[in-house]
Design an enzyme around this catalytic site. Structure first.
Site, short mmCIF file in Angstrom:
data_model
loop_
_atom_site.label_atom_id
_atom_site.label_comp_id
_atom_site.label_asym_id
_atom_site.label_seq_id
_atom_site.Cartn_x
_atom_site.Cartn_y
_atom_site.Cartn_z
N SER A 535 0.85 -1.19 0.00
CA SER A 535 0.00 0.00 0.00
C SER A 535 0.89 1.24 0.00
O SER A 535 1.67 1.44 -0.93
CB SER A 535 -0.95 -0.04 1.20
OG SER A 535 -1.98 0.88 1.05
N ASP A 620 -9.98 -3.50 -5.29
CA ASP A 620 -9.35 -2.69 -4.27
C ASP A 620 -9.84 -1.24 -4.34
O ASP A 620 -9.62 -0.56 -5.34
CB ASP A 620 -7.83 -2.74 -4.46
CG ASP A 620 -7.06 -2.12 -3.30
OD1 ASP A 620 -7.66 -1.39 -2.50
OD2 ASP A 620 -5.85 -2.39 -3.20
N HIS A 655 -8.04 -4.94 -1.24
CA HIS A 655 -6.78 -4.45 -0.69
C HIS A 655 -6.08 -5.47 0.19
O HIS A 655 -4.85 -5.53 0.21
CB HIS A 655 -7.05 -3.18 0.12
CG HIS A 655 -5.84 -2.33 0.34
ND1 HIS A 655 -5.15 -1.71 -0.69
CD2 HIS A 655 -5.18 -1.98 1.47
CE1 HIS A 655 -4.14 -1.02 -0.19
NE2 HIS A 655 -4.13 -1.18 1.11
#
Length: 692
Positions: A535, A620, A655
């Protein structure tokens, strides 16, 4: 590694070029936004197929790693019972099942156990399943929960009558996190999202009315702010919060009167952050007003404005007040000093104060499951790089504490075989940066192959926590390090401020300096270091590939935020506007130049780069799948590297990757097998396994 083995076949390269450039004359990557476009899915699946082919020789290693990870886990397990009123609630895992089972029993009567919710049944027919919120009504008759079956973090509400098991409410979708009961056990407060998936409003919902009595009681029009709700442990208030990255505002609603007016605690002011807790006739407020690392204030519940606030715990520079847990006659303050948490108990009943002693110099600790307000015991969670997740309970009166549960590590694992330490690197501007390291002395040959993990954003500190899966690396002689770089929260608010906006380069310089320190001090082999991050930490990985391509033999970038400039230029993308205070608004010329200077996608270099494993999630909502996809495409087109370059997209998730625990273990086994390949350790044996 064999460079030809790690190079896509020519037919794939030609097809990739055709698909990647699409038909748009203005934006050759515009096609990637349309995940339902057959060409997009074809491309992503072609990359997945190539990744599968390129790692086929690791199949045996993956199977070994999965077996090791699974073999250390007690698959048939249950949590500690959490008392709440006449019941005790717990979560159970069952061997062979992907998801937990939720149960309860009458207090002290195990034979009275009853099933609340089986997540495995809810997950049937879905490739992805995630439980969002789960909360029992104050009268213990109704169970409300939310589910996500796409991985996009948009949830649907369901309510069950626990007396008969029937569903009395369902079908309300578009929910974010947060679900709170009023004390009438008929009214629910929940958060909904706008078109950009920003949590922007709170709805009062009456159970069983099909939404006919629903009312929006709070709406946030400022796109930089997002909304959340919670309930005080005292059960007196429902709390509505609206926060940006640098400002906050809270409202109270009397939980006994769900239709009552909201009361504002303190109006928002740019740069002022605060959080609230309720105790008796006062509110306790953690605030950064005139206090960089926060201080604790109090005010009577009928005098909410800051003009009435009185100081309880003063500001101490470098000691970050992170959290406060409030009970009827004591509270526990979590501080962070030199990167280590401190739990400080303030006992109002005895007019006393003490710190909870910890066993190791470097660890992570925080509040556990404490559901009851009127209590004289406090549960907290503890872990370190060499100590599995543990739950302790301390008696506030006697100060005696007991270990209630430690996560078992099976498979004849000897935890005393591992060591951990805290090191300090010096960044290029002279700043000292902490590094947490863990290794297995009897397996290491110095200098050792190393994995270094980094994040460095949102004032989130990466905990020095235990990982059972990580033991498979340590057992093969790999050192694992965490670089606690600026932008995180390990060393107070200033540590965060020095790693965001125009200071973001400090995050990247710190990580490179931590890598160099490990090499210079003999911990690591300069040719065998793999960097890993996800991320916002994936942004860090992308920058390392560009700025320090020679420093790492491999980089694992999981759901990486690597197209930061283009994403932040598009306010229609979920989370963009709310992120301006973290990364900057590139509509401003100076900010644009700062972001362009480090953006991974804009700064792809033509030189050789490390071997790469990049992951994405098609659904995501935080890092859109096209960011890692287009970055890999550009790397393929622009660089001369012959090293392994893999893109793996989870087609059915978001995610966090796969949702089931066995699927998550399989995914981690895959990542670890690629890391060992990057380190030229894929053939290395596991001494723990071989000696058994």
């Amino acid at each position: 590694m064999d460079s030809e083995r790690n190079k896509p076949p020519l037919a794939f390269q030609k097809d990739h070029t055709r698909v990647a450039h699409g038909n748009s004359t203005e934006d050759p990557w515009f096609w990637l936004r349309y995940r339902e476009d057959p060409a997009v899915l074809e491309y992503l699946r072609a990359e997945n197929n190539w990744t599968e082919q390129a790692t086929a020789h690791l199949e045996g290693l993956r199977a070994d790693l999965f077996g090791e990870i699974k073999g250390r886990v007690k698959e048939e397990d249950q949590s500690l019972p959490v008392p709440k009123g006449p019941w005790e609630y717990r979560v159970r895992t069952v061997e062979g099942l992907q998801y937990p089972v939720h149960v309860r029993q009458e207090r002290g009567l195990p034979e009275s156990e009853e099933l609340l919710l089986d997540e495995n049944e809810l997950a049937l027919g879905h490739e992805y399943f995630a439980l969002g919120d789960l909360t029992v009504s104050p009268d213990h008759r109704f169970l409300a929960y939310t589910v996500d079956t796409e991985g996009n973090e948009e949830y649907e509400l369901r309510v069950i009558n626990l007396d008969g098991g029937e569903i009395v409410d369902s079908g309300i979708g578009g929910l974010s996190y947060g679900l709170v009961w009023a004390n009438d056990s008929q009214t629910l407060f929940m958060v909904l999202t706008d078109e950009a998936r920003r949590p922007d409003r709170v709805v009062r919902h009456v159970v069983g009315t099909n939404g006919q009595q629903d009312a929006t009681i709070f709406n946030e029009d400022d796109e930089k702010f997002w909304v959340g709700i919670s309930g005080t442990r005292s059960e007196r208030y429902v709390v509505i919060g609206s926060e940006s990255k640098v400002s906050s505002e809270y409202w109270l609603l009397d939980a006994d009167f769900p239709s009552s007016e909201l009361l504002i605690v303190e109006p928002r002011q740019e740069g002022h952050e605060y959080r609230i807790s309720h105790q008796g006739d006062r509110l306790l407020i953690l605030t950064n007003r005139d206090a960089l690392d926060f201080r604790l204030m109090e005010t009577p519940v009928d005098q909410l404005g800051s003009s009435n606030w009185q100081e309880v715990v003063p500001h101490r520079e470098g000691v970050r007040l992170e959290d406060i847990d409030v009970f009827e006659n004591f509270m526990v303050i979590t501080e962070r000093r030199e990167g280590v948490p401190v739990l400080r108990v303030c006992d109002h009943q005895q007019d006393d104060e003490f710190e909870i002693p910890m066993a190791e110099p470097v660890f992570e600790a925080g509040s556990g499951a404490n559901a009851e307000y009127s209590t004289r015991v406090f549960r907290y969670n503890y872990t370190s790089l060499v100590t599995p997740a543990s739950t302790y309970e301390i008696n506030i009166d006697s100060r005696e504490q007991a270990l209630l549960k430690q996560q078992p590590v099976l498979g004849d694992t000897d935890l005393s075989a591992y060591r951990s330490d805290r090191l300090w690197a010096t960044s290029i501007d002279g700043t000292k940066v902490p590094i947490s390291v863990v290794w297995r002395p009897d397996a290491v040959t110095w200098p050792a192959p190393t994995v270094i993990y980094g994040y460095g954003a949102y004032e989130i500190g990466i905990p020095a926590a235990f990982s059972s899966a990580r033991l498979s690396l340590l057992d093969r002689g790999v050192v694992f390090a965490i670089a606690h770089v600026r932008g995180g929260g390990e060393l107070g608010r200033n540590w965060y401020e020095q790693g965001r906006l125009e200071h973001k380069q400090n995050t990247f310089s710190d990580f490179g300096s931590c890598r160099d320190h490990l090499v210079q001090e003999g911990w690591s082999d300069s040719d065998r270091i793999v960097a890993r991050g996800g991320s916002a930490g994936g942004l860090l990985m992308g920058v390392m590939v560009n700025q320090r391509p020679e420093a790492f033999c491999g980089v694992v970038a999981e759901v990486p935020f690597v197209d930061n400039v283009n994403t932040m230029l598009d306010p229609s993308i979920p989370l963009t506007v709310t992120e301006y205070d973290e990364w900057g608004n590139p509509d401003d010329g100076v900010t644009f130049e700062v972001m362009m200077a480090y953006g991974p996608y804009e700064n792809v270099v033509q030189e050789d780069h490390p071997a790469l494993l990049v992951t994405a999630g098609l659904n995501d909502p935080r890092v859109q799948y096209w960011e890692p996809a287009k970055w890999v495409a550009k790397l393929r087109a622009r660089t001369k590297s012959t090293r392994m370059m893999l893109l793996r997209t989870e087609i059915d998730s978001g995610h966090g990757g796969p949702s089931g625990r066995y699927d998550a273990w399989l995914e981690e086994a895959f990542v670890l097998s690629v890391i060992l390949e990057m380190l030229n350790q894929a053939e290395s044996s596991n001494p723990a396994r071989d000696s058994s």
